[in-house]
Design a protein around this motif. Sequence first.
Motif, PDB file in Angstrom:
ATOM      1  N   GLN A  82       0.831  -1.206   0.000  1.00 47.43           N
ATOM      2  CA  GLN A  82       0.000   0.000   0.000  1.00 47.43           C
ATOM      3  C   GLN A  82       0.863   1.252   0.000  1.00 47.43           C
ATOM      4  OE1 GLN A  82      -2.954   0.392   3.145  1.00 47.43           O
ATOM      5  NE2 GLN A  82      -3.058   2.612   2.815  1.00 47.43           N
ATOM      6  N   LEU A  83       1.902   1.246   0.831  1.00 49.21           N
ATOM      7  CA  LEU A  83       2.802   2.396   0.886  1.00 49.21           C
ATOM      8  C   LEU A  83       3.415   2.686  -0.480  1.00 49.21           C
ATOM      9  CD1 LEU A  83       4.634   4.538   2.174  1.00 49.21           C
ATOM     10  CD2 LEU A  83       6.161   2.692   2.887  1.00 49.21           C
ATOM     11  N   LEU A  84       3.960   1.659  -1.104  1.00 50.27           N
ATOM     12  CA  LEU A  84       4.616   1.840  -2.402  1.00 50.27           C
ATOM     13  C   LEU A  84       3.622   2.257  -3.475  1.00 50.27           C
ATOM     14  CD1 LEU A  84       7.085  -1.172  -2.344  1.00 50.27           C
ATOM     15  CD2 LEU A  84       7.703   1.243  -2.479  1.00 50.27           C
ATOM     16  N   SER A  85       2.440   1.639  -3.479  1.00 46.74           N
ATOM     17  CA  SER A  85       1.425   1.980  -4.468  1.00 46.74           C
ATOM     18  C   SER A  85       1.015   3.440  -4.348  1.00 46.74           C
ATOM     19  CB  SER A  85       0.211   1.070  -4.312  1.00 46.74           C
ATOM     20  OG  SER A  85      -0.800   1.395  -5.244  1.00 46.74           O
ATOM     21  N   ALA A 127       9.193  -2.762   9.602  1.00 50.84           N
ATOM     22  CA  ALA A 127       8.938  -3.083   8.196  1.00 50.84           C
ATOM     23  C   ALA A 127       9.026  -1.852   7.301  1.00 50.84           C
ATOM     24  CB  ALA A 127       7.558  -3.724   8.046  1.00 50.84           C
ATOM     25  N   ILE A 128       8.968  -0.663   7.907  1.00 52.24           N
ATOM     26  CA  ILE A 128       9.027   0.572   7.127  1.00 52.24           C
ATOM     27  C   ILE A 128      10.128   1.503   7.619  1.00 52.24           C
ATOM     28  CG2 ILE A 128       7.730   2.666   6.495  1.00 52.24           C
ATOM     29  CD1 ILE A 128       5.197   0.974   6.594  1.00 52.24           C
ATOM     30  N   LEU A 129      10.234   1.666   8.945  1.00 47.65           N
ATOM     31  CA  LEU A 129      11.152   2.668   9.476  1.00 47.65           C
ATOM     32  C   LEU A 129      12.582   2.182   9.632  1.00 47.65           C
ATOM     33  CD1 LEU A 129       9.085   4.601  12.155  1.00 47.65           C
ATOM     34  CD2 LEU A 129       9.419   5.074   9.751  1.00 47.65           C
ATOM     35  N   VAL A 130      12.842   0.906   9.338  1.00 45.80           N
ATOM     36  CA  VAL A 130      14.211   0.425   9.430  1.00 45.80           C
ATOM     37  C   VAL A 130      15.122   1.203   8.486  1.00 45.80           C
ATOM     38  CG1 VAL A 130      14.020  -1.376   7.663  1.00 45.80           C
ATOM     39  CG2 VAL A 130      15.636  -1.677   9.552  1.00 45.80           C
ATOM     40  N   MET A 131      14.518   1.801   7.444  1.00 43.37           N
ATOM     41  CA  MET A 131      15.305   2.578   6.486  1.00 43.37           C
ATOM     42  C   MET A 131      15.052   4.072   6.636  1.00 43.37           C
ATOM     43  SD  MET A 131      12.242   2.028   5.324  1.00 43.37           S
ATOM     44  CE  MET A 131      12.222   0.332   4.793  1.00 43.37           C
ATOM     45  N   ARG A 132      14.766   4.526   7.848  1.00 43.45           N
ATOM     46  CA  ARG A 132      14.420   5.929   8.061  1.00 43.45           C
ATOM     47  C   ARG A 132      15.494   6.880   7.543  1.00 43.45           C
ATOM     48  NH1 ARG A 132      13.568   8.729  13.881  1.00 43.45           N
ATOM     49  NH2 ARG A 132      15.527   7.634  14.179  1.00 43.45           N
ATOM     50  N   ASP A 133      16.751   6.498   7.695  1.00 45.18           N
ATOM     51  CA  ASP A 133      17.853   7.360   7.246  1.00 45.18           C
ATOM     52  C   ASP A 133      17.898   7.494   5.726  1.00 45.18           C
ATOM     53  OD1 ASP A 133      18.586   7.744   9.862  1.00 45.18           O
ATOM     54  OD2 ASP A 133      20.100   6.160   9.860  1.00 45.18           O
ATOM     55  N   VAL A 189       8.818  -9.364   3.357  1.00 44.99           N
ATOM     56  CA  VAL A 189       9.042  -8.092   4.053  1.00 44.99           C
ATOM     57  C   VAL A 189      10.420  -7.533   3.714  1.00 44.99           C
ATOM     58  CG1 VAL A 189       9.348  -7.022   6.317  1.00 44.99           C
ATOM     59  CG2 VAL A 189       7.462  -8.620   5.947  1.00 44.99           C
ATOM     60  N   ASP A 190      11.447  -8.391   3.685  1.00 41.30           N
ATOM     61  CA  ASP A 190      12.806  -7.922   3.395  1.00 41.30           C
ATOM     62  C   ASP A 190      12.906  -7.311   2.001  1.00 41.30           C
ATOM     63  OD1 ASP A 190      13.701  -8.687   5.865  1.00 41.30           O
ATOM     64  OD2 ASP A 190      14.412 -10.653   5.201  1.00 41.30           O
ATOM     65  N   LYS A 191      12.270  -7.952   1.022  1.00 43.49           N
ATOM     66  CA  LYS A 191      12.287  -7.403  -0.335  1.00 43.49           C
ATOM     67  C   LYS A 191      11.466  -6.112  -0.405  1.00 43.49           C
ATOM     68  CE  LYS A 191      13.270 -11.689  -2.803  1.00 43.49           C
ATOM     69  NZ  LYS A 191      12.834 -12.666  -3.829  1.00 43.49           N
ATOM     70  N   GLY A 192      10.412  -6.053   0.419  1.00 42.99           N
ATOM     71  CA  GLY A 192       9.621  -4.835   0.476  1.00 42.99           C
ATOM     72  C   GLY A 192      10.435  -3.664   0.996  1.00 42.99           C
ATOM     73  N   ILE A 216      11.031  -0.185  -0.965  1.00 42.92           N
ATOM     74  CA  ILE A 216      10.679   1.095  -0.355  1.00 42.92           C
ATOM     75  C   ILE A 216      11.891   2.019  -0.347  1.00 42.92           C
ATOM     76  CG2 ILE A 216       9.995   2.226   1.797  1.00 42.92           C
ATOM     77  CD1 ILE A 216       8.286  -0.238   2.409  1.00 42.92           C
ATOM     78  N   ARG A 217      13.049   1.463  -0.007  1.00 41.61           N
ATOM     79  CA  ARG A 217      14.278   2.267   0.006  1.00 41.61           C
ATOM     80  C   ARG A 217      14.540   2.876  -1.366  1.00 41.61           C
ATOM     81  NH1 ARG A 217      19.597  -1.082  -0.093  1.00 41.61           N
ATOM     82  NH2 ARG A 217      18.699  -1.375  -2.166  1.00 41.61           N
ATOM     83  N   ASP A 218      14.443   2.066  -2.398  1.00 45.02           N
ATOM     84  CA  ASP A 218      14.735   2.551  -3.749  1.00 45.02           C
ATOM     85  C   ASP A 218      13.720   3.593  -4.211  1.00 45.02           C
ATOM     86  OD1 ASP A 218      16.857   0.804  -3.773  1.00 45.02           O
ATOM     87  OD2 ASP A 218      15.804  -0.758  -4.908  1.00 45.02           O
ATOM     88  N   THR A 219      12.497   3.509  -3.671  1.00 43.04           N
ATOM     89  CA  THR A 219      11.433   4.425  -4.101  1.00 43.04           C
ATOM     90  C   THR A 219      11.497   5.769  -3.385  1.00 43.04           C
ATOM     91  OG1 THR A 219       9.967   2.563  -4.578  1.00 43.04           O
ATOM     92  CG2 THR A 219       8.933   4.725  -4.331  1.00 43.04           C
TER      93      THR A 219
END
Length: 250
Positions: free
Chosen positions: A46-49, A93-99, A62-65, A69-72
Amino acid sequence: MGGIGKTTIAKTAYNLNFGKFEGSSFIADISEISEQPNGLVRLQKQLLSDIVKGRKVKISSVDKGIIKIRDTICCKRVLLVLDDVDQLDQLNAILVMRDWFCPGSKIIITTRHEQLLKAHELDKIYKVEELNDHESFQLFYWHAFGPDHPIEAYSKKSKRVVQYCGGLPLAFQMLGSSLSGRLVDMWESTLKKLEAIPNSQILKKLKISFVSLQDDHDRNLFLNIACSFVRKDKDFTITILDNNKKLTMH
């Protein structure tokens, strides 16, 4: 607690500001969706869409998600709302890549669990408080009478409703709407019924907060306090409990 207005405030902030960002997403009912099969993957989809304006997104785990998300998001200023978070893995699942978020991006999280926010060292925490008396009357009058002011016959009964609702916005919304347009006699019978049997929809929302307590010890403590201090002021209850704690320690 449930019904205090967390989601309403987040929706207002989102609706007023999403047009200022290159991408945006409001993900509601996260705690409920994450419990369903592949729930976290569904949330990521949903986030990516939302960010890529409705294009279909394929995610197998989840890991591929997280990678997608990072690339987007790495090249977009985004506004993201995560509503009703109650587990750490939902944030991870989302904020692990906050940086990796582009500078200027904003993330709003609503939750009943302050420790989840502290675990991610978020910048600011806003605790939603109950409405004061003035705000309570304003909200109740709006739902019960619209732009009009109540006539004298309804004033005393309105005070009873405000006292019953205890500053909970959801309660004012539901009771105000149900009483709107009804005669004074109907108000009286409804109030008497509420004093004996609380509104089921309000109880349903409040039950969410009870169920979300961490363990049986906390739930039993909650029930003991609720049964022992019925209709007592919060400050009075805190004083009694603090004094008991001091006596126990000595």
